[in-house]
Design a protein around this motif. Structure first.
Motif, PDB file in Angstrom:
ATOM      1  N   HIS A 134      -3.636   5.651  -1.874  1.00 51.53           N
ATOM      2  CA  HIS A 134      -2.812   4.492  -2.230  1.00 51.53           C
ATOM      3  C   HIS A 134      -2.534   4.420  -3.725  1.00 51.53           C
ATOM      4  O   HIS A 134      -1.932   3.487  -4.202  1.00 51.53           O
ATOM      5  N   LYS A 135      -3.050   5.383  -4.461  1.00 54.39           N
ATOM      6  CA  LYS A 135      -2.752   5.486  -5.892  1.00 54.39           C
ATOM      7  C   LYS A 135      -2.710   6.956  -6.271  1.00 54.39           C
ATOM      8  O   LYS A 135      -2.901   7.818  -5.422  1.00 54.39           O
ATOM      9  N   GLU A 136      -2.468   7.230  -7.543  1.00 48.69           N
ATOM     10  CA  GLU A 136      -2.317   8.620  -7.972  1.00 48.69           C
ATOM     11  C   GLU A 136      -3.629   9.388  -7.848  1.00 48.69           C
ATOM     12  O   GLU A 136      -4.689   8.865  -8.206  1.00 48.69           O
ATOM     13  N   SER A 137      -3.530  10.629  -7.364  1.00 43.30           N
ATOM     14  CA  SER A 137      -4.721  11.468  -7.263  1.00 43.30           C
ATOM     15  C   SER A 137      -5.159  11.920  -8.645  1.00 43.30           C
ATOM     16  O   SER A 137      -4.389  11.913  -9.599  1.00 43.30           O
ATOM     17  N   LYS A 138      -6.428  12.301  -8.738  1.00 44.95           N
ATOM     18  CA  LYS A 138      -6.966  12.747 -10.016  1.00 44.95           C
ATOM     19  C   LYS A 138      -7.883  13.938  -9.757  1.00 44.95           C
ATOM     20  O   LYS A 138      -8.230  14.216  -8.615  1.00 44.95           O
ATOM     21  N   VAL A 139      -8.254  14.646 -10.799  1.00 45.76           N
ATOM     22  CA  VAL A 139      -9.165  15.779 -10.638  1.00 45.76           C
ATOM     23  C   VAL A 139     -10.528  15.380 -11.194  1.00 45.76           C
ATOM     24  O   VAL A 139     -10.690  15.221 -12.402  1.00 45.76           O
ATOM     25  N   TYR A 140     -11.467  15.214 -10.312  1.00 44.14           N
ATOM     26  CA  TYR A 140     -12.812  14.761 -10.685  1.00 44.14           C
ATOM     27  C   TYR A 140     -13.421  15.636 -11.776  1.00 44.14           C
ATOM     28  O   TYR A 140     -14.080  15.137 -12.692  1.00 44.14           O
ATOM     29  N   CYS A 141     -13.182  16.946 -11.674  1.00 37.42           N
ATOM     30  CA  CYS A 141     -13.733  17.917 -12.632  1.00 37.42           C
ATOM     31  C   CYS A 141     -13.327  17.587 -14.076  1.00 37.42           C
ATOM     32  O   CYS A 141     -14.019  17.963 -15.017  1.00 37.42           O
ATOM     33  N   ASN A 142     -12.194  16.904 -14.222  1.00 38.08           N
ATOM     34  CA  ASN A 142     -11.651  16.698 -15.557  1.00 38.08           C
ATOM     35  C   ASN A 142     -12.333  15.596 -16.358  1.00 38.08           C
ATOM     36  O   ASN A 142     -11.926  15.295 -17.462  1.00 38.08           O
ATOM     37  N   GLN A 143     -13.390  15.048 -15.802  1.00 37.12           N
ATOM     38  CA  GLN A 143     -14.263  14.230 -16.646  1.00 37.12           C
ATOM     39  C   GLN A 143     -14.895  15.114 -17.707  1.00 37.12           C
ATOM     40  O   GLN A 143     -15.303  14.649 -18.756  1.00 37.12           O
ATOM     41  N   ASN A 157     -14.675  24.525  -3.691  1.00 38.10           N
ATOM     42  CA  ASN A 157     -15.962  25.229  -3.604  1.00 38.10           C
ATOM     43  C   ASN A 157     -16.379  25.569  -5.025  1.00 38.10           C
ATOM     44  O   ASN A 157     -16.078  26.631  -5.535  1.00 38.10           O
ATOM     45  N   SER A 158     -17.039  24.629  -5.658  1.00 40.06           N
ATOM     46  CA  SER A 158     -17.301  24.792  -7.087  1.00 40.06           C
ATOM     47  C   SER A 158     -18.745  25.172  -7.351  1.00 40.06           C
ATOM     48  O   SER A 158     -19.636  24.957  -6.532  1.00 40.06           O
ATOM     49  N   LEU A 159     -18.911  25.731  -8.499  1.00 42.61           N
ATOM     50  CA  LEU A 159     -20.197  26.124  -9.037  1.00 42.61           C
ATOM     51  C   LEU A 159     -21.238  25.003  -8.894  1.00 42.61           C
ATOM     52  O   LEU A 159     -22.363  25.227  -8.491  1.00 42.61           O
ATOM     53  N   HIS A 160     -20.825  23.788  -9.219  1.00 49.27           N
ATOM     54  CA  HIS A 160     -21.782  22.681  -9.255  1.00 49.27           C
ATOM     55  C   HIS A 160     -22.036  22.067  -7.889  1.00 49.27           C
ATOM     56  O   HIS A 160     -23.155  21.712  -7.562  1.00 49.27           O
ATOM     57  N   TYR A 161     -20.968  21.884  -7.120  1.00 49.29           N
ATOM     58  CA  TYR A 161     -21.084  21.042  -5.919  1.00 49.29           C
ATOM     59  C   TYR A 161     -20.854  21.800  -4.613  1.00 49.29           C
ATOM     60  O   TYR A 161     -20.935  21.203  -3.540  1.00 49.29           O
ATOM     61  N   GLY A 162     -20.557  23.087  -4.684  1.00 48.11           N
ATOM     62  CA  GLY A 162     -20.205  23.800  -3.462  1.00 48.11           C
ATOM     63  C   GLY A 162     -19.037  23.106  -2.784  1.00 48.11           C
ATOM     64  O   GLY A 162     -18.061  22.742  -3.440  1.00 48.11           O
ATOM     65  N   THR A 163     -19.178  22.866  -1.467  1.00 49.18           N
ATOM     66  CA  THR A 163     -18.100  22.211  -0.712  1.00 49.18           C
ATOM     67  C   THR A 163     -18.442  20.734  -0.426  1.00 49.18           C
ATOM     68  O   THR A 163     -17.859  20.112   0.458  1.00 49.18           O
ATOM     69  N   ASP A 164     -19.393  20.197  -1.177  1.00 46.89           N
ATOM     70  CA  ASP A 164     -19.940  18.863  -0.857  1.00 46.89           C
ATOM     71  C   ASP A 164     -19.208  17.673  -1.472  1.00 46.89           C
ATOM     72  O   ASP A 164     -19.535  16.529  -1.148  1.00 46.89           O
ATOM     73  N   LEU A 165     -18.287  17.907  -2.378  1.00 49.00           N
ATOM     74  CA  LEU A 165     -17.657  16.771  -3.065  1.00 49.00           C
ATOM     75  C   LEU A 165     -16.756  15.995  -2.090  1.00 49.00           C
ATOM     76  O   LEU A 165     -15.936  16.592  -1.406  1.00 49.00           O
ATOM     77  N   PRO A 166     -16.891  14.684  -2.024  1.00 47.13           N
ATOM     78  CA  PRO A 166     -16.015  13.909  -1.129  1.00 47.13           C
ATOM     79  C   PRO A 166     -14.536  14.114  -1.495  1.00 47.13           C
ATOM     80  O   PRO A 166     -14.196  14.134  -2.679  1.00 47.13           O
ATOM     81  N   CYS A 167     -13.703  14.263  -0.471  1.00 50.30           N
ATOM     82  CA  CYS A 167     -12.269  14.501  -0.686  1.00 50.30           C
ATOM     83  C   CYS A 167     -11.665  13.460  -1.637  1.00 50.30           C
ATOM     84  O   CYS A 167     -10.822  13.775  -2.470  1.00 50.30           O
ATOM     85  N   THR A 168     -12.106  12.222  -1.487  1.00 46.32           N
ATOM     86  CA  THR A 168     -11.474  11.122  -2.209  1.00 46.32           C
ATOM     87  C   THR A 168     -11.920  11.031  -3.677  1.00 46.32           C
ATOM     88  O   THR A 168     -11.436  10.177  -4.404  1.00 46.32           O
ATOM     89  N   TYR A 169     -12.828  11.925  -4.096  1.00 44.29           N
ATOM     90  CA  TYR A 169     -13.104  12.006  -5.533  1.00 44.29           C
ATOM     91  C   TYR A 169     -11.870  12.536  -6.267  1.00 44.29           C
ATOM     92  O   TYR A 169     -11.719  12.306  -7.456  1.00 44.29           O
ATOM     93  N   LEU A 212       0.829  -1.196   0.000  1.00 46.24           N
ATOM     94  CA  LEU A 212       0.000   0.000   0.000  1.00 46.24           C
ATOM     95  C   LEU A 212       0.866   1.250   0.000  1.00 46.24           C
ATOM     96  O   LEU A 212       1.639   1.467   0.920  1.00 46.24           O
ATOM     97  N   ASN A 213       0.729   2.053  -1.026  1.00 47.18           N
ATOM     98  CA  ASN A 213       1.462   3.320  -1.047  1.00 47.18           C
ATOM     99  C   ASN A 213       0.816   4.305  -0.086  1.00 47.18           C
ATOM    100  O   ASN A 213      -0.393   4.338   0.043  1.00 47.18           O
ATOM    101  N   ILE A 214       1.632   5.104   0.540  1.00 50.34           N
ATOM    102  CA  ILE A 214       1.156   6.232   1.337  1.00 50.34           C
ATOM    103  C   ILE A 214       1.842   7.469   0.766  1.00 50.34           C
ATOM    104  O   ILE A 214       3.021   7.430   0.448  1.00 50.34           O
ATOM    105  N   LYS A 215       1.111   8.531   0.631  1.00 52.21           N
ATOM    106  CA  LYS A 215       1.661   9.760   0.044  1.00 52.21           C
ATOM    107  C   LYS A 215       2.835  10.274   0.866  1.00 52.21           C
ATOM    108  O   LYS A 215       2.811  10.214   2.097  1.00 52.21           O
ATOM    109  N   ASP A 216       3.814  10.824   0.171  1.00 49.12           N
ATOM    110  CA  ASP A 216       4.966  11.413   0.864  1.00 49.12           C
ATOM    111  C   ASP A 216       4.508  12.411   1.916  1.00 49.12           C
ATOM    112  O   ASP A 216       5.058  12.457   3.003  1.00 49.12           O
TER     113      ASP A 216
END
Ligand code: HEC
Ligand code: HEC
Ligand code: HEC
Ligand code: HEC
Length: 127
Positions: free
Chosen positions: A107-116, A90-102, A23-27
């Protein structure tokens, strides 16, 4: 005759530490999450439940503050306009409600949910 037993024992000896190391843990979390025994404190994010599930915002908030406080860290100047990428917390669509882990994975590379749908770069984001 002893061979299968030996292989079994070796397997157990190898598999136990390897499972933990896989399991990777972030630096940025390694130092604060590693206990005096050199082991990563899984409970810091997962709590004490035996079966680990994806941590919710409350698990992150114990150290990082509420989603609103996190959003303040990345607030954009009011006159930034389109020259600056929007506040991911704090986005136009979701305010502050988006789960952090989106976006922030552990344990893997982070991604930007918005970039869908968008093409934000967020160079400051630690992946
Ligand atoms: C036990 C306390 C603790 C918990 C729980 C925790 N973190 Fe952290 N986190 C830290 C510390 C300390 C740092 C390094 C200092 C800093 O940048 O705030 C850090 C750094 C980060 C960073 C990098 C910040 C930067 O500088 O760019 C991100 C992103 C992050 N954490 C997200 C999370 C998420 C998401 C969770 C929940 C899954 C979480 N953290 C849970 C303590 C914690
Ligand atoms: C939509 C994606 C997304 C979500 C959801 C998200 N983050 Fe972030 N986070 C980012 C990006 C992108 C950055 C880089 C910030 C920037 O570009 O200014 C960041 C930066 C951070 C930082 C560093 C802030 C700083 O500049 O000091 C922390 C800490 C953090 N996030 C924690 C969290 C926590 C805790 C949550 C849940 C409450 C969360 N994030 C939810 C995308 C996200
Ligand atoms: C800094 C917070 C943090 C720590 C510490 C941490 N995890 Fe995680 N874990 C996460 C996050 C966030 C996810 C969601 C998937 C991802 O980001 O990789 C996750 C996902 C998981 C999952 C998959 C859960 C599911 O339902 O998909 C398992 C299993 C797991 N972690 C085990 C562990 C173990 C074992 C340890 C200790 C060695 C540990 N984690 C330490 C944050 C953490
Ligand atoms: C499911 C697709 C989707 C996701 C995911 C998504 N967006 Fe959007 N977003 C849109 C659409 C569609 C528009 C409207 C486009 C337009 O009118 O130009 C939009 C518009 C916007 C705008 C206004 C654009 C402008 O030019 O004024 C911002 C800012 C924005 N999104 C930020 C975000 C952020 C930040 C995230 C992640 C937290 C996100 N979006 C996630 C689809 C999405």
């Amino acid at each position: 005759m002893l061979k299968p037993v030996f292989i079994l024992l070796l397997g157990v000896m190898l598999a136990t530490p390897m499972a933990a190391n896989a399991l990777n843990i972030k630096d940025y979390h390694k130092e604060v999450m590693t206990g005096a025994d050199g082991k990563v404190d899984c409970a810091a994010c997962h709590g004490d439940a035996k079966r680990k599930t994806v941590p919710d915002a409350a698990s992150c908030s114990s150290c990082h503050g509420s989603p609103e406080e996190v959003a303040k860290l990345t607030e954009r100047p009011a006159d930034a306009g389109h020259s600056v990428e929007p506040n991911p917390h704090n986005s136009l669509h979701y305010g502050t409600d988006l789960p952090c882990t989106y976006c922030h994975q552990e344990h893997k590379e982070s991604k930007v949910y918005c970039n869908q749908c968008h093409e934000f770069t967020y160079p400051q984001m630690k992946r």
